[in-house]
Design an enzyme around this catalytic site. Structure first.
Site, mmCIF file in Angstrom:
data_model
loop_
_atom_site.group_PDB
_atom_site.id
_atom_site.type_symbol
_atom_site.label_atom_id
_atom_site.label_comp_id
_atom_site.label_asym_id
_atom_site.label_seq_id
_atom_site.Cartn_x
_atom_site.Cartn_y
_atom_site.Cartn_z
ATOM 1 N N SER A 1 0.959 -1.299 0.294
ATOM 2 C CA SER A 1 -0.277 0.457 -0.174
ATOM 3 C C SER A 1 1.179 0.931 0.224
ATOM 4 O O SER A 1 1.155 1.848 -0.933
ATOM 5 C CB SER A 1 -0.714 0.114 1.121
ATOM 6 O OG SER A 1 -1.662 0.940 1.375
ATOM 7 N N ASP B 1 -9.533 -2.888 -6.275
ATOM 8 C CA ASP B 1 -9.372 -2.730 -4.872
ATOM 9 C C ASP B 1 -9.768 -1.499 -5.673
ATOM 10 O O ASP B 1 -9.484 -0.324 -6.130
ATOM 11 C CB ASP B 1 -7.892 -2.600 -5.195
ATOM 12 C CG ASP B 1 -6.720 -1.797 -4.084
ATOM 13 O OD1 ASP B 1 -7.974 -1.209 -3.246
ATOM 14 O OD2 ASP B 1 -5.811 -2.429 -3.936
ATOM 15 N N HIS C 1 -8.499 -4.052 -1.262
ATOM 16 C CA HIS C 1 -6.982 -3.589 -0.714
ATOM 17 C C HIS C 1 -6.711 -4.483 0.589
ATOM 18 O O HIS C 1 -5.559 -4.339 0.600
ATOM 19 C CB HIS C 1 -6.936 -1.964 -0.276
ATOM 20 C CG HIS C 1 -6.352 -1.417 -0.016
ATOM 21 N ND1 HIS C 1 -5.075 -1.347 -1.011
ATOM 22 C CD2 HIS C 1 -5.561 -1.381 1.193
ATOM 23 C CE1 HIS C 1 -4.148 -0.668 -0.745
ATOM 24 N NE2 HIS C 1 -4.111 -0.706 0.575
#
Length: 510
Positions: free
Chosen positions: A342, A428, A473
């Site tokens: 991330s 995502d 995610h």
């Protein structure tokens, strides 16, 4: 080692493809509430390690694909239990309310619930407070009752889209706190647990740059805040690192090294137990965790020193950490790899542009690589909420120019790069797939241009983009993803992976 062997046994007997153990467990009264298989169950506290449990709810009733529980809350007198349930390919959660009786039954369910807590009103009735999440934004607060006196109402809506709302029950269960926050500012409202239908009471209105949290004990409120003199750090900074390797390892300079980095949002770098990391250590790897500025390891000032127009501090820390490791005899550049998830992808991607010779290979998962274009697009779910972390390039030229200095996508150029393996997820919502694809294409073009100028004999780095169908995610770790990443690292370093994959079979179902 005893604890490790217990985990090994659990993993070896786990029938699911995914190895990560879901360990959401709540103790209340004389019972322990937890997930067993595909069911919400409870058992008497003293029998929690046995198979003697009562099934309260079968998650399969929700008709979801591989559902699991990620939060449990029990009503004060154990008349109800609420559980938040989601799947691997979505961040959306469903909250189910189970009435506890001789025959437990689902009393209600609410979609898109984020945080939730129980209180009991003056008429001895259980009241569930919960927040509603839409497009990753959490702005609405509801309260509901069940049984004969059903009631469900929204009583608070946050109007500023850059803030989000979450609920927290004080440790003594006396007050429910409604926390309205962004990355640097907070505001807290109190609900008296004895009068949950009364309007909430404001503690301190939001003041830019002031964060605070509220706790209660013995009729006194305790407020933790960043107001006051911040810690001043002198140049140069001492950046913490955590290093793991086998104690009997010899000639560490010839051992492979895997460096971990995050450095964002004031969050600590996760060092939780993961079987594949243990397998790497057993196979002779060195694991290094770099707690760079921007994270939360040394408090609020450590975060402040690595965000907005100080983001390059985190990159400088990462470079210094890797050079220090090499200087102290831990591995060497040709055997050094880097991994990030991330927002950690910002620093990892920036390092690949600024000092690619420090590492041989990089694995990135759901990486944030196109900071500038993402923060310019206010239609994306998190852009407004993230302004305090990255800056506002749409309205602030200083922020725009600063982001251009480190943004991985903006700084790709024809040069040698380490090999890079990127895992991205089709659905995502937090890190748009478009930005990752654009980054990958631009990177490959730059590498091809550099290769043309270098001539024959140049070994082109491998750039792999693995797009997982579905997913989001916060997708759980699957054996396919783990094996692909480890295979990539071993191949790039020219190492024999036979033994490591044999060990992985002990944990992952092939």
């Amino acid at each position: 080692m005893d604890a490790f062997e217990k985990v090994r046994t659990k993993l070896e007997t786990q029938p699911q493809e995914e190895y990560e153990i879901i360990n959401v467990e709540v103790k209340h009264g004389g019972f322990v509430y937890y997930q067993e298989g595909c069911c919400l169950v409870r058992s008497k506290d003293e029998e929690a390690d046995n198979d003697n449990y009562e099934v309260l709810f079968n998650l399969e009733e929700l008709k979801l694909d591989q559902p699991f529980i990620d939060c449990i809350r029990v009503a004060p007198d154990e008349k109800y239990v609420a559980a938040k349930i989601r799947t691997e390919d979505s961040e959306a959660s469903t909250c189910v309310i189970i009435k506890l009786s001789d025959q437990p039954v689902m009393e209600a369910s609410f979609p898109n619930v984020s945080s939730f807590e129980w209180v009991k009103d003056e008429e001895d009735e259980d009241v569930l407070f919960y927040t509603f999440q839409r497009n990753l934004r959490c702005h609405d607060v509801y309260r509901a009752t069940f049984g004969d006196n059903k009631r469900n109402e929204r009583f608070y809506t946050e109007k500023d889209p850059s803030y989000f709302v979450f609920l927290y029950l004080t440790k003594d269960s006396r007050f429910l706190t409604i926390n309205i926050m962004n990355k640097t500012t907070s505001e807290v409202w109190l609900i008296d647990g004895l009068s949950p239908w009364d309007p909430p009471v404001l503690i301190q209105k939001r003041i830019h740059g002031v964060l605070y949290y509220v706790e209660h004990r013995d009729d006194e409120l305790y407020i933790l805040t960043n107001v006051g003199e911040p810690t001043e750090f002198k140049d140069g900074k001492l950046v913490p690192m955590t290093v793991f390797h086998k104690t009997d390892s010899e000639d560490l300079q010839k051992k492979p090294l895997l460096v971990h980095v995050y450095g964002a949002y004031g969050m600590d770098l996760k060092m939780n137990f993961r079987p594949e990391r243990r397998v790497l250590v057993d196979d002779g790897w060195i694991l290094a965790y770099c707690h760079v500025r921007g994270g939360g390891e040394l408090g609020l000032q450590w975060h402040a020193d690595g965000r907005l127009t100080k983001k390059l501090n985190g990159l400088a820390d990462l470079e210094a950490c890797i050079k220090t490791l090499h200087g102290q005899g831990f591995s060497q550049p040709s055997l050094t790899t880097l991994t990030a998830f991330s927002a950690g992808g910002v620093l990892a991607g920036a390092l690949c542009n600024s000092n690619p010779e420090l590492v041989r290979a990089v694995t990135l998962e759901a990486p944030f690589l196109d900071v500038l274009n993402t923060m310019m697009d206010t239609t994306l779910p998190l852009t407004l909420e993230e302004l305090e972390e990255w800056g506002n390039p749409s309205s602030d030229e200083k922020h725009k120019n600063y982001i251009k200095r480190y943004c991985p996508y903006q700084n790709i150029k024809p040069q040698h790069y380490p090999s890079i393996h990127i895992t991205a997820y089709e659905n995502d919502e937090r890190v748009p797939l478009k930005g990752i694809v654009s980054y990958t294409e631009k990177l490959k073009e730059a590498i091809a241009e550099h290769a043309k100028d270098t001539g024959e004999g140049y070994q082109t780095p491998n750039i792999i983009l693995d797009i997982q169908p579905g997913g989001n995610h916060v997708i759980e770790d699957s054996h396919k993803k783990i094996t692909a990443q480890i295979k990539f690292l071993y191949e790039e370093l020219g190492l024999d992976s036979t033994s490591v994959f044999e060990d992985l079979k002990k944990y992952l179902k092939f």
